[in-house]
Design a protein around this motif. Structure first.
Motif, PDB file in Angstrom:
ATOM      1  N   ALA A 189       0.745  -1.257  -0.111  1.00  0.00           N
ATOM      2  CA  ALA A 189       0.066  -0.073   0.200  1.00  0.00           C
ATOM      3  C   ALA A 189       0.859   1.411  -0.011  1.00  0.00           C
ATOM      4  N   LEU A 190       2.016   1.129   0.711  1.00  0.00           N
ATOM      5  CA  LEU A 190       2.810   2.489   0.566  1.00  0.00           C
ATOM      6  C   LEU A 190       3.417   2.717  -0.502  1.00  0.00           C
ATOM      7  N   PRO A 198       3.420   8.120  -4.168  1.00  0.00           N
ATOM      8  CA  PRO A 198       3.519   9.225  -4.894  1.00  0.00           C
ATOM      9  C   PRO A 198       2.427  10.323  -4.800  1.00  0.00           C
ATOM     10  N   HIS A 199       1.402  10.023  -3.821  1.00  0.00           N
ATOM     11  CA  HIS A 199       0.221  11.000  -3.790  1.00  0.00           C
ATOM     12  C   HIS A 199       0.187  11.497  -2.341  1.00  0.00           C
ATOM     13  N   LEU A 200       1.273  11.290  -1.438  1.00  0.00           N
ATOM     14  CA  LEU A 200       1.318  11.856  -0.097  1.00  0.00           C
ATOM     15  C   LEU A 200       1.746  13.298  -0.261  1.00  0.00           C
ATOM     16  N   THR A 201       1.204  14.142   0.249  1.00  0.00           N
ATOM     17  CA  THR A 201       1.612  15.413   0.203  1.00  0.00           C
ATOM     18  C   THR A 201       2.083  15.911   1.563  1.00  0.00           C
ATOM     19  N   SER A 202       2.741  17.093   1.654  1.00  0.00           N
ATOM     20  CA  SER A 202       3.173  17.750   3.067  1.00  0.00           C
ATOM     21  C   SER A 202       2.012  17.594   4.148  1.00  0.00           C
ATOM     22  N   ALA A 203       0.941  18.156   3.611  1.00  0.00           N
ATOM     23  CA  ALA A 203      -0.364  18.366   4.700  1.00  0.00           C
ATOM     24  C   ALA A 203      -0.467  16.930   5.098  1.00  0.00           C
ATOM     25  N   ILE A 204      -0.466  15.574   4.484  1.00  0.00           N
ATOM     26  CA  ILE A 204      -0.825  14.415   4.961  1.00  0.00           C
ATOM     27  C   ILE A 204       0.320  14.005   5.796  1.00  0.00           C
ATOM     28  N   LEU A 205       1.605  14.214   5.576  1.00  0.00           N
ATOM     29  CA  LEU A 205       2.728  13.988   6.295  1.00  0.00           C
ATOM     30  C   LEU A 205       2.631  14.442   7.468  1.00  0.00           C
ATOM     31  N   ASP A 206       2.301  15.785   7.443  1.00  0.00           N
ATOM     32  CA  ASP A 206       2.412  16.610   8.715  1.00  0.00           C
ATOM     33  C   ASP A 206       1.072  15.941   9.643  1.00  0.00           C
ATOM     34  N   LEU A 207       0.247  15.484   9.211  1.00  0.00           N
ATOM     35  CA  LEU A 207      -1.088  14.792  10.127  1.00  0.00           C
ATOM     36  C   LEU A 207      -0.313  13.505  10.401  1.00  0.00           C
ATOM     37  N   ARG A 258      -2.830   3.617  14.744  1.00  0.00           N
ATOM     38  CA  ARG A 258      -3.701   3.247  13.554  1.00  0.00           C
ATOM     39  C   ARG A 258      -3.907   4.474  12.814  1.00  0.00           C
ATOM     40  N   ALA A 259      -3.944   5.648  13.154  1.00  0.00           N
ATOM     41  CA  ALA A 259      -4.386   6.966  12.612  1.00  0.00           C
ATOM     42  C   ALA A 259      -3.031   7.092  11.662  1.00  0.00           C
ATOM     43  N   PHE A 260      -1.862   6.907  12.325  1.00  0.00           N
ATOM     44  CA  PHE A 260      -0.593   7.193  11.516  1.00  0.00           C
ATOM     45  C   PHE A 260      -0.485   6.411  10.299  1.00  0.00           C
ATOM     46  N   HIS A 261      -0.808   4.761  10.529  1.00  0.00           N
ATOM     47  CA  HIS A 261      -0.591   4.028   9.588  1.00  0.00           C
ATOM     48  C   HIS A 261      -1.692   4.400   8.403  1.00  0.00           C
ATOM     49  N   ARG A 262      -2.912   4.528   8.908  1.00  0.00           N
ATOM     50  CA  ARG A 262      -4.209   4.802   7.771  1.00  0.00           C
ATOM     51  C   ARG A 262      -3.740   6.101   7.120  1.00  0.00           C
ATOM     52  N   LEU A 263      -3.368   7.089   7.794  1.00  0.00           N
ATOM     53  CA  LEU A 263      -2.833   8.330   6.913  1.00  0.00           C
ATOM     54  C   LEU A 263      -1.726   8.047   5.690  1.00  0.00           C
ATOM     55  N   ILE A 264      -0.767   7.388   6.086  1.00  0.00           N
ATOM     56  CA  ILE A 264       0.275   7.215   5.022  1.00  0.00           C
ATOM     57  C   ILE A 264      -0.106   6.175   4.064  1.00  0.00           C
ATOM     58  N   LEU A 265      -1.035   5.273   4.360  1.00  0.00           N
ATOM     59  CA  LEU A 265      -1.412   4.209   3.268  1.00  0.00           C
ATOM     60  C   LEU A 265      -2.631   4.531   2.540  1.00  0.00           C
ATOM     61  N   SER A 266      -3.701   5.557   2.966  1.00  0.00           N
ATOM     62  CA  SER A 266      -4.967   5.491   2.603  1.00  0.00           C
ATOM     63  C   SER A 266      -4.652   5.962   0.961  1.00  0.00           C
ATOM     64  N   PRO A 267      -3.835   6.970   0.744  1.00  0.00           N
ATOM     65  CA  PRO A 267      -3.476   7.393  -0.690  1.00  0.00           C
ATOM     66  C   PRO A 267      -3.415   6.473  -1.782  1.00  0.00           C
ATOM     67  N   ASN A 321      12.396   9.156  -0.453  1.00  0.00           N
ATOM     68  CA  ASN A 321      13.070   7.857  -0.454  1.00  0.00           C
ATOM     69  C   ASN A 321      11.978   6.845  -0.142  1.00  0.00           C
ATOM     70  N   THR A 322      11.182   6.463  -1.118  1.00  0.00           N
ATOM     71  CA  THR A 322      10.215   5.401  -0.926  1.00  0.00           C
ATOM     72  C   THR A 322      10.804   4.133  -0.215  1.00  0.00           C
ATOM     73  N   GLU A 323      11.829   3.671  -0.942  1.00  0.00           N
ATOM     74  CA  GLU A 323      12.436   2.524  -0.678  1.00  0.00           C
ATOM     75  C   GLU A 323      12.737   2.278   0.856  1.00  0.00           C
ATOM     76  N   SER A 324      13.570   3.156   1.060  1.00  0.00           N
ATOM     77  CA  SER A 324      13.930   3.236   2.665  1.00  0.00           C
ATOM     78  C   SER A 324      12.680   3.152   3.795  1.00  0.00           C
ATOM     79  N   ALA A 325      11.705   4.065   3.447  1.00  0.00           N
ATOM     80  CA  ALA A 325      10.424   4.059   3.990  1.00  0.00           C
ATOM     81  C   ALA A 325       9.663   2.880   3.974  1.00  0.00           C
TER      82      ALA A 325
END
Length: 222
Positions: A93-94, A99-108, A130-139, A187-191
């Protein structure tokens, strides 16, 4: 009573019981008594039996011939299975979400991590985690994949609450911060590597049961 009404009551009963099982309010191995539940919800046995079937389909209860229904127990093997499934599916999912993660999403997501670090009980920590994981995966935009991940997080929560209903210690989640830093740098691979390792960390601790005995509990703390 109309069939539609029975179905509605069954859904409500199954949701309430599922929440109690996941939260640890009803312990693994406990019997679910049809008469008591029907009395509590002021209904007949029909919707209660349907609620039990729903819980069995979710893996939260087990029906035993001539012995009724009990809350499903779990062991280290099941915890490891959920951890490995989460690692595989959340990384997938990540990769699609990145490619769709914005600064606003990462801030949340960073705010969710900070909330988790400040949590003084396991339930609030689990919600923030759970909120953290959902935020970075939902896009990722893959609803079936996300629904499966949500189910795995519910299983993780059950393991966690069974082990750490009390004696929770505040903690700083360095993995979350490393994931966010890698995503901000593109750096998606490291993440992805950090996330895959993060969700497979299994903690263990002895817990006392309602009967006064002690059992070893295992939980995914990620």
């Amino acid at each position: 009573m109309a069939k539609g009404t029975d179905d509605t009551i069954a859904v409500r009963i199954s949701k309430v019981l599922a929440d109690r099982i996941i939260s640890g309010a009803i312990e693994p191995g406990a019997r679910l008594r049809q008469d008591h539940i029907a009395e509590e919800f002021q209904t007949s046995h029909v919707p209660v039996r349907e609620a039990f079937r729903r819980l069995e389909a979710q893996g939260l209860a087990i029906g035993e011939p001539r012995r009724g229904v009990r809350v499903a127990s779990f062991d280290l093997g099941e915890v490891k299975e959920v951890a490995e499934m989460r690692a595989a599916l959340e990384v997938l999912a990540l990769r699609h979400a990145a490619p769709h993660l914005t600064s606003a999403i990462l801030d949340l997501a960073e705010e969710a991590t900070k909330a988790g670090d400040k949590s003084r009980d396991v339930r609030s920590w689990e919600e923030a985690n759970r909120a953290f994981h959902r935020l970075i995966l939902s896009p990722c935009g893959m609803p079936r994949l996300l629904a499966t991940i949500d189910d795995l997080h519910a299983a993780s929560a059950r393991f966690l609450f069974a082990a750490w209903r009390s004696e929770w210690e505040t903690r700083t989640d360095q993995d979350h911060r490393a994931i966010l830093a890698a995503l901000r740098q593109g750096n998606t691979e490291s993440a992805a590597v950090t996330l895959g390792r993060h969700v497979q960390w299994i903690g263990r601790k002895p817990v006392r049961t309602a009967s006064g005995t002690t059992r070893e509990a295992f939980a995914i703390v990620g």
